[in-house]
Design a protein around this motif. Structure first.
Motif, PDB file in Angstrom:
ATOM      1  N   VAL A   1     -10.925   2.070  -2.528  1.00 60.17           N
ATOM      2  CA  VAL A   1     -10.066   3.238  -2.273  1.00 60.17           C
ATOM      3  C   VAL A   1     -10.372   4.339  -3.286  1.00 60.17           C
ATOM      4  CG1 VAL A   1      -7.677   4.104  -2.273  1.00 60.17           C
ATOM      5  CG2 VAL A   1      -8.196   1.917  -1.184  1.00 60.17           C
TER       6      VAL A   1
ATOM      7  N   ALA B   1      -6.775   6.763   1.666  1.00 61.86           N
ATOM      8  CA  ALA B   1      -7.686   7.507   0.775  1.00 61.86           C
ATOM      9  C   ALA B   1      -7.604   9.010   1.035  1.00 61.86           C
ATOM     10  CB  ALA B   1      -9.122   7.005   0.958  1.00 61.86           C
TER      11      ALA B   1
ATOM     12  N   GLU C   1       0.828  -1.210   0.000  1.00 64.77           N
ATOM     13  CA  GLU C   1       0.000   0.000   0.000  1.00 64.77           C
ATOM     14  C   GLU C   1       0.863   1.261   0.000  1.00 64.77           C
ATOM     15  OE1 GLU C   1      -3.852   0.373   0.136  1.00 64.77           O
ATOM     16  OE2 GLU C   1      -3.045  -1.268  -1.049  1.00 64.77           O
TER      17      GLU C   1
END
Length: 197
Positions: A112, A57, A4
């Motif tokens: 996301v 996000a 991520e």
């Protein structure tokens, strides 16, 4: 670095590449920098200070909040209140489209990407915690980096009106952070008149 985190870094790089094409420049710290690239970096720095535990996000949204803003100039809509509101709506949709394309390319999943779009469209302001955090950061960036130049170009009543509108959009936590900004003496006086009286 986690998967991520790698995707976040890749998205930031692509957002910054897109904003580096801004023909409008700003002088900062002795360097000439594309205006929206500088704005995006200020958004990230302010978010990191204001909400260090921000979700992926929200971090993405802060970085692309004005992405390629110059592509839809203000004068492409009527120069009145109605035209201004239409311009703002068009910008939000455009930023969401550009962000969606880049985030899909980087490999973020739809949840996301949908959340970034939700935040860019400023949905549920005052009701959704992340939308409110984004709005606080936008207001703090304005107050810290753009307010001083703004108030010098406009009459006091207009400045006070803008400050009051800005204040109404912010949370109590945002107000607290705003009052810690180092304003010039004239700038501080206008802030006090607008929000502390």
């Amino acid at each position: 670095m986690s998967k991520e985190s790698e995707k976040l870094a890749d998205a930031f790089r692509l957002f910054d590449e897109a904003n580096s094409a801004d023909p409008n420049k700003e002088l900062w710290d002795g360097k000439v920098i594309p205006k929206e690239l500088l704005y995006a970096q200020r958004m990230t720095e302010t978010l990191n200070r204001f909400e260090p535990s921000a979700s992926i996000a929200l971090q993405l949204t802060a970085r692309c909040q004005h992405i390629q803003r110059w592509e839809i100039p203000r004068n492409s809509f009527e120069m009145n209140r109605s035209g201004y509101l239409q311009w703002r709506q068009a910008l939000k949709k455009y930023h969401a489209e550009v962000a969606r394309k880049i985030l899909s390319e980087v490999g973020f999943n739809s949840s996301v990407i949908d959340k970034v779009e939700f935040l860019l469209l400023k949905k549920q302001l005052k009701k959704n915690e992340e939308t409110q955090t984004l709005e606080d950061v936008i207001c703090l960036v304005f107050l810290e980096y753009y307010y001083e130049a703004f108030f010098q170009k406009h009459d006091d009543q207009k400045v006070i009106d803008i400050l009051q509108k800005t204040w109404r959009k912010m949370s109590a936590k945002g107000h607290e952070a705003a009052l810690k900004i180092s304003f010039s003496e004239p700038g501080l006086q206008l802030v006090k008149t607008a929000v502390l009286n």
